[in-house]
Design a protein around this motif. Structure first.
Motif, PDB file in Angstrom:
ATOM      1  N   GLU A 115       6.454  -8.990  17.858  1.00 20.34           N
ATOM      2  CA  GLU A 115       6.278  -7.714  18.565  1.00 20.34           C
ATOM      3  C   GLU A 115       6.234  -6.533  17.597  1.00 20.34           C
ATOM      4  N   LEU A 116       7.074  -6.634  16.553  1.00 13.54           N
ATOM      5  CA  LEU A 116       7.113  -5.567  15.548  1.00 13.54           C
ATOM      6  C   LEU A 116       5.740  -5.419  14.889  1.00 13.54           C
ATOM      7  N   VAL A 117       5.176  -6.539  14.484  1.00 11.53           N
ATOM      8  CA  VAL A 117       3.878  -6.497  13.815  1.00 11.53           C
ATOM      9  C   VAL A 117       2.796  -6.007  14.777  1.00 11.53           C
ATOM     10  N   ALA A 118       2.853  -6.474  16.011  1.00 15.70           N
ATOM     11  CA  ALA A 118       1.855  -6.042  17.007  1.00 15.70           C
ATOM     12  C   ALA A 118       1.867  -4.524  17.131  1.00 15.70           C
ATOM     13  N   LYS A 119       3.080  -3.966  17.161  1.00 11.82           N
ATOM     14  CA  LYS A 119       3.206  -2.521  17.302  1.00 11.82           C
ATOM     15  C   LYS A 119       2.690  -1.787  16.056  1.00 11.82           C
ATOM     16  N   LEU A 120       2.976  -2.358  14.893  1.00 13.84           N
ATOM     17  CA  LEU A 120       2.520  -1.736  13.644  1.00 13.84           C
ATOM     18  C   LEU A 120       1.004  -1.795  13.509  1.00 13.84           C
ATOM     19  N   ARG A 121       0.420  -2.848  14.060  1.00 15.42           N
ATOM     20  CA  ARG A 121      -1.043  -2.962  13.980  1.00 15.42           C
ATOM     21  C   ARG A 121      -1.712  -1.824  14.757  1.00 15.42           C
ATOM     22  N   VAL A 122      -1.039  -1.357  15.807  1.00 13.47           N
ATOM     23  CA  VAL A 122      -1.569  -0.238  16.589  1.00 13.47           C
ATOM     24  C   VAL A 122      -1.320   1.089  15.859  1.00 13.47           C
ATOM     25  N   ALA A 123      -0.107   1.233  15.297  1.00 13.84           N
ATOM     26  CA  ALA A 123       0.236   2.472  14.598  1.00 13.84           C
ATOM     27  C   ALA A 123       0.917   2.136  13.273  1.00 13.84           C
ATOM     28  N   SER A 124       0.139   2.115  12.198  1.00 11.58           N
ATOM     29  CA  SER A 124       0.726   1.719  10.914  1.00 11.58           C
ATOM     30  C   SER A 124       1.303   2.912  10.152  1.00 11.58           C
ATOM     31  N   ILE A 125       1.242   4.086  10.764  1.00  9.75           N
ATOM     32  CA  ILE A 125       1.919   5.248  10.182  1.00  9.75           C
ATOM     33  C   ILE A 125       2.870   5.785  11.240  1.00  9.75           C
ATOM     34  N   GLY A 126       4.074   6.158  10.824  1.00  3.79           N
ATOM     35  CA  GLY A 126       5.039   6.682  11.791  1.00  3.79           C
ATOM     36  C   GLY A 126       6.416   6.125  11.522  1.00  3.79           C
ATOM     37  N   PRO A 127       7.363   6.471  12.405  1.00  8.74           N
ATOM     38  CA  PRO A 127       8.759   6.109  12.164  1.00  8.74           C
ATOM     39  C   PRO A 127       9.000   4.600  12.033  1.00  8.74           C
ATOM     40  N   GLN A 168       0.817  -1.208   0.000  1.00 11.20           N
ATOM     41  CA  GLN A 168       0.000   0.000   0.000  1.00 11.20           C
ATOM     42  C   GLN A 168       0.855   1.263   0.000  1.00 11.20           C
ATOM     43  N   ARG A 169       1.956   1.227   0.733  1.00 16.66           N
ATOM     44  CA  ARG A 169       2.785   2.429   0.858  1.00 16.66           C
ATOM     45  C   ARG A 169       3.772   2.603  -0.300  1.00 16.66           C
ATOM     46  N   SER A 170       4.253   1.481  -0.882  1.00 19.67           N
ATOM     47  CA  SER A 170       5.333   1.598  -1.869  1.00 19.67           C
ATOM     48  C   SER A 170       5.047   0.912  -3.190  1.00 19.67           C
ATOM     49  N   GLY A 171       4.056   0.039  -3.230  1.00 18.02           N
ATOM     50  CA  GLY A 171       3.815  -0.732  -4.452  1.00 18.02           C
ATOM     51  C   GLY A 171       4.589  -2.040  -4.473  1.00 18.02           C
ATOM     52  N   ILE A 172       5.574  -2.164  -3.596  1.00 21.00           N
ATOM     53  CA  ILE A 172       6.416  -3.366  -3.599  1.00 21.00           C
ATOM     54  C   ILE A 172       5.613  -4.592  -3.136  1.00 21.00           C
ATOM     55  N   VAL A 173       5.641  -5.632  -3.969  1.00 23.49           N
ATOM     56  CA  VAL A 173       4.890  -6.849  -3.672  1.00 23.49           C
ATOM     57  C   VAL A 173       5.789  -7.844  -2.937  1.00 23.49           C
ATOM     58  N   LEU A 174       5.333  -8.273  -1.769  1.00 26.79           N
ATOM     59  CA  LEU A 174       6.085  -9.303  -1.038  1.00 26.79           C
ATOM     60  C   LEU A 174       5.299 -10.606  -1.142  1.00 26.79           C
TER      61      LEU A 174
END
Ligand SMILES: C[S@@+](CC[C@H](N)C(=O)[O-])C[C@H]1O[C@@H](n2cnc3c(N)ncnc32)[C@H](O)[C@@H]1O
Lengths: 121, 287
Positions: free
Chosen positions: B47-59, B15-21
């Motif tokens: 843990e990384l994914v858990a954190k991103l699920r809460v805030a998917s925009i940011g550093p 969604q952010r870059s177009g890059i398909v994984l």
């Protein structure tokens, strides 16, 4: 098949270079110093030479100057391959008639890139 | 990583870059994101994914995106595009245009080798009848890689892939194992952050677009949209250059391949069809 003469006093380096260059379809000859290389060139001038700088008996730069003075000595494409990796040495080599210059350590990608640079692959 | 975590990351990156994984790229996600997790004080990818699920925009999301870009590049990569530029594009423009001015866009500039190769190529022509005045704009989605491009510092390994030794000696200064590109070459390229998924409206027009080795990471739909957008920022006689494994064929009618010039495309109905020496054919004839 094009012949490449690999000139280096290290047997290990010669072996690594041989492997890479054989994969690039070269027929390989080896020499352990500049004098040996010059003798070989006099009996058969190769299409390409991969050349170390520091070697006993005759070093790479002296060999190159002697080679370029031979009849047909302008034919081989000479690619230096040395740990002498400063502009002064590179410039000196180019002035003596080197076609390309590789700074060690090298790998397959670099050899291939440099050889294609001078139209060998 | 659970399949749903992987899907979450893949969606975010796409969604952010177009890059398909794709699933097979699981190893890449592991090897590139584990360091991101560690740097952010997180125990693992869960843990990384858990954190991103809460805030998917940011550093943190930005760091994930950075890590998932592939930035490999080298000077005069594949050679042919640069031959096409020098031996087909420039002569065609010289013949058909009134002024010798160009605007060139490297749309995935990465660490700068592509725009700097063009800058050196053009610099070599300065003072000759073939001289061109060119603006070279290099853009990329990775801010880290743009910093490297701007700095113009390269390792011994990087300067030995594709860069002829004469150009190394002429345009680089050595500081130990680091090679710094000449400030005059550096000054010829302007670098900017730009995401190819965004609107191209503010970019202006480009006579030549190098969009190489980036579309390979996108799906068909994204490629189509980007081709449409590129077509709109080019004058009718503009040229597009793609990477060795990329094509417009089957994706857009806006561009057509220029015969005899691999990787070179012109706007449909745009380029004047006439034969200027084809570098590939010359090579074939010479060998
Ligand atoms: C493999 S490099 C290509 C570099 C150069 N064009 C070449 O051919 O050597 C791909 C670059 O595309 C960039 N990229 C990926 N997605 C992008 C996007 N959506 N917008 C802009 N650049 C993107 C990456 O950050 C990376 O630097």
């Amino acid at each position: 098949m094009k012949q490449c003469l690999v000139v280096d006093d290290s047997r290990v380096i010669r072996k690594v270079a041989r492997q890479i260059l054989e994969e690039l379809s070269f027929d390989i000859a080896e020499a352990g110093d500049g004098q040996e290389a010059l003798d070989q060139c006099r009996s058969r001038m190769p299409e390409a030479i991969l050349l170390d700088w520091n070697m006993p008996v005759m070093n790479g730069i002296d060999f190159l100057r002697a080679l370029r003075a031979e009849t047909n000595g302008s034919q081989p494409v000479v690619v230096f391959c040395t740990t002498e990796n400063d502009i002064t040495h590179i410039t000196e080599a180019m002035q003596a008639g080197a076609n390309e210059y590789i700074m060690k350590p090298f790998d397959r990608d670099i050899i291939e890139a440099k050889f294609s640079e001078v139209g060998l692959v | 990583m659970t399949p749903s975590d992987f899907q979450f990351l893949a969606d975010l990156v796409k969604q952010r870059s177009g890059i398909v994984l794709s699933e097979e790229k699981g190893y890449l996600v592991d090897s590139r994101l584990n360091p991101v997790a560690r740097q952010n004080g997180l125990a693992d990818l869960d843990e990384l994914v858990a954190k991103l699920r809460v805030a998917s925009i940011g550093p943190l999301a930005d760091a994930v995106l950075e890590a998932m870009t592939t930035n490999e590049s080298f000077f005069f990569r594949d050679k042919t595009p640069f031959d096409n530029f020098e031996k087909h594009i420039l002569p065609t423009f010289a013949e058909n245009r009134a002024t010798k001015k160009l605007r060139i866009w490297c749309a995935a500039a990465s660490s700068g080798q592509e725009p700097y190769s063009l800058a050196m190529l053009l610099k070599e022509k300065e003072g000759t009848a073939d001289a061109w005045q060119a603006d070279i704009i290099g853009t990329d989605i990775s801010k880290d890689i743009l910093e490297k491009a701007k700095a113009g510092l390269y390792s011994q390994f990087e300067v030995q892939r594709g860069l002829p030794i004469q150009l190394l000696v002429k345009y680089f200064k050595q500081d130990g194992e680091v090679w710094a590109i000449d400030p005059a070459i550096r000054a010829k390229v302007i670098y900017k952050y730009f995401n190819l998924l965004d609107s191209f409206a503010a970019l202006g027009k480009f006579d030549v677009v190098f969009c190489r080795n980036v579309l390979i990471y996108f799906d068909q739909e994204t490629k189509k949209e980007i081709f449409e957008k590129i077509a709109k920022v080019m004058p009718p006689d503009g040229f597009l250059l793609l990477g060795a494994s990329e094509t417009t064929i089957g994706l857009t009618e806006r561009f057509k391949p220029v015969k005899g010039h691999r990787g070179l495309y012109a706007l449909d109905g745009g380029e004047t069809t006439k034969s200027v020496t084809a570098p590939n054919q010359m090579k074939a004839a010479a060998s």
